[in-house]
Design an enzyme around this catalytic site. Sequence first.
Site, PDB file in Angstrom:
ATOM      1  CD  GLN A  51      -2.921  -1.136   0.130  1.00 13.69           C
ATOM      2  OE1 GLN A  51      -3.229  -0.103  -0.456  1.00 13.69           O
ATOM      3  NE2 GLN A  51      -3.417  -2.311  -0.208  1.00 13.69           N
ATOM      4  CE  LYS A  88      -2.267  -4.831  -3.120  1.00 10.85           C
ATOM      5  NZ  LYS A  88      -3.703  -5.011  -2.954  1.00 10.85           N
ATOM      6  CB  CYS A 111      -6.276 -10.315   3.286  1.00 14.95           C
ATOM      7  SG  CYS A 111      -7.012 -10.981   1.813  1.00 14.95           S
TER       8      CYS A 111
HETATM    9  N1  PLP Z   1       0.187  -6.539   1.892  1.00 12.50           N
HETATM   10  C1  PLP Z   1      -0.730  -5.567   1.916  1.00 12.50           C
HETATM   11  C2  PLP Z   1      -0.645  -4.475   2.945  1.00 12.50           C
HETATM   12  C3  PLP Z   1      -1.757  -5.574   0.966  1.00 12.50           C
HETATM   13  O1  PLP Z   1      -2.684  -4.599   0.976  1.00 12.50           O
HETATM   14  C4  PLP Z   1      -1.811  -6.615   0.012  1.00 12.50           C
HETATM   15  C5  PLP Z   1      -2.931  -6.688  -0.943  1.00 12.50           C
HETATM   16  O2  PLP Z   1      -3.998  -6.166  -0.717  1.00 12.50           O
HETATM   17  C6  PLP Z   1      -0.812  -7.579   0.027  1.00 12.50           C
HETATM   18  C7  PLP Z   1       0.174  -7.515   0.986  1.00 12.50           C
HETATM   19  C8  PLP Z   1      -0.780  -8.670  -0.993  1.00 12.50           C
HETATM   20  O3  PLP Z   1      -0.545  -8.113  -2.273  1.00 12.50           O
HETATM   21  P1  PLP Z   1      -0.644  -9.002  -3.583  1.00 12.50           P
HETATM   22  O4  PLP Z   1      -1.950  -9.730  -3.507  1.00 12.50           O
HETATM   23  O5  PLP Z   1      -0.563  -8.017  -4.695  1.00 12.50           O
HETATM   24  O6  PLP Z   1       0.521  -9.929  -3.560  1.00 12.50           O
END
Ligand code: PLP
Length: 413
Positions: free
Chosen positions: A210, A233, A371
């Site tokens: 983020q 993102k 999550c």
């Molecule tokens: N860490 C944070 C703080 C996140 O917001 C996210 C995804 O929302 C992730 C890790 C995982 O990212 P990705 O699914 O792009 O690997």
Amino acid sequence: MRIPEIQMNTTLSAIRSDFPILSTTVYGKPLVYFDNAATTQKPSAVIDAITGYYSETNSNVHRGVHHLSQQATLAYENARKKIADFVNAASDAEIIFTRGTTESINLVAWSFGEAFVKEGDEILISALEHHSNIVPWQQLCLRKKAVLRVIPVYDNGELDQEAYMKLLNDCTRIVAVNHISNSLGTINPIKGMIRQAHERGIPVLIDGAQGISHGPVDVQELNCDFYTFSAHKMYGPMGIGGLYGKKDWLKQMPPYQCGGEMIEKVTFEETTFNELPYKFEAGTPNVAGAIGFGTAVDYLGNLGWDFIRTRESDLLNYATEKLSQIEGVRIIGTSAQKASILSFLIGNIHFFDAGTIIDQYGIAVRTGNHCTQPLMDRLCLLGTIRASFAFYNTREEIDLLAEAVLKVKELFA
Ligand code: PLP
């Protein structure tokens, strides 16, 4: 810096037209996209870069002497350089292309863990973490009989810094915390946290999933040992992202995956490994993704952080004020330093019910635990409604969200 209203609107409509999806409709209504923390939309420049690569340059990298392969290799390595410059890495070799934040954290948890973590050691994470920055460390602890420790969080979403300092000890092998919380928007004081860990010789991984899209990240100034990110993102494509790692650590860490590209010499008796960053990039990489990622970073560079930050803080303040005025709305996460992520609940109405009504307005918000189940447990919640804003969003869209929230209240009264 406050950008004058008229200049802003002109710029904003031009910027919005860079994103084809923003002029589409949902249920016959203009799309209002407030799910930017989950994934951002993509400008035409990124979409065109990917199409352009497949139309004109598609070839495997690093392995061919023919023209196309050389062009693809140049474009791929040029993208790496753009990302390295974007985070001010000391060398391009410190940028490993991965599938994104999740893979980057898994890479470090496995490879660093293999080399440096043993029975009785401690891994320190925080109560604010995404599952991606919990589970890989938990699995490492299971494999190595190490202990997972957790920095507690206050009700407002800020980490307890005193507790953090007390948790750092001679057994701590690594600290892994996020830059910005995806659920609450808390901006963590990572520079100080890194300094405190380093004073005890402990390396720090920052989950920047983020953090990297809301303001400048300078990994040398932060002095973090690892920083992880996802292109999707950052207005770039899905399926690509990166790991920044200090050379000194990466050199000492064993390969995470094995196969083509990551080797120097292979015999049936033994294999020697390629130099950085290729040691960590086994197999055919996502070349189109890397090129699209490089273009996204160019796009952000052209917009500039002043513009992005001014827009996003205006939207966060406006939405916070607007929603707080509605009786029964409770904002979850009120830390002093906050990114443009707004979690809230409407009375006792279930977030899924609320999200379903809000969706009928063509508004995309996220509902659930984001999550971060342990964080929700800590806050005694099952989940929240999360509106996350990007520079292309508008105050008018937030007005519509407020209207939808009032409708939710009316329907569930
Ligand atoms: N860490 C944070 C703080 C996140 O917001 C996210 C995804 O929302 C992730 C890790 C995982 O990212 P990705 O699914 O792009 O690997």
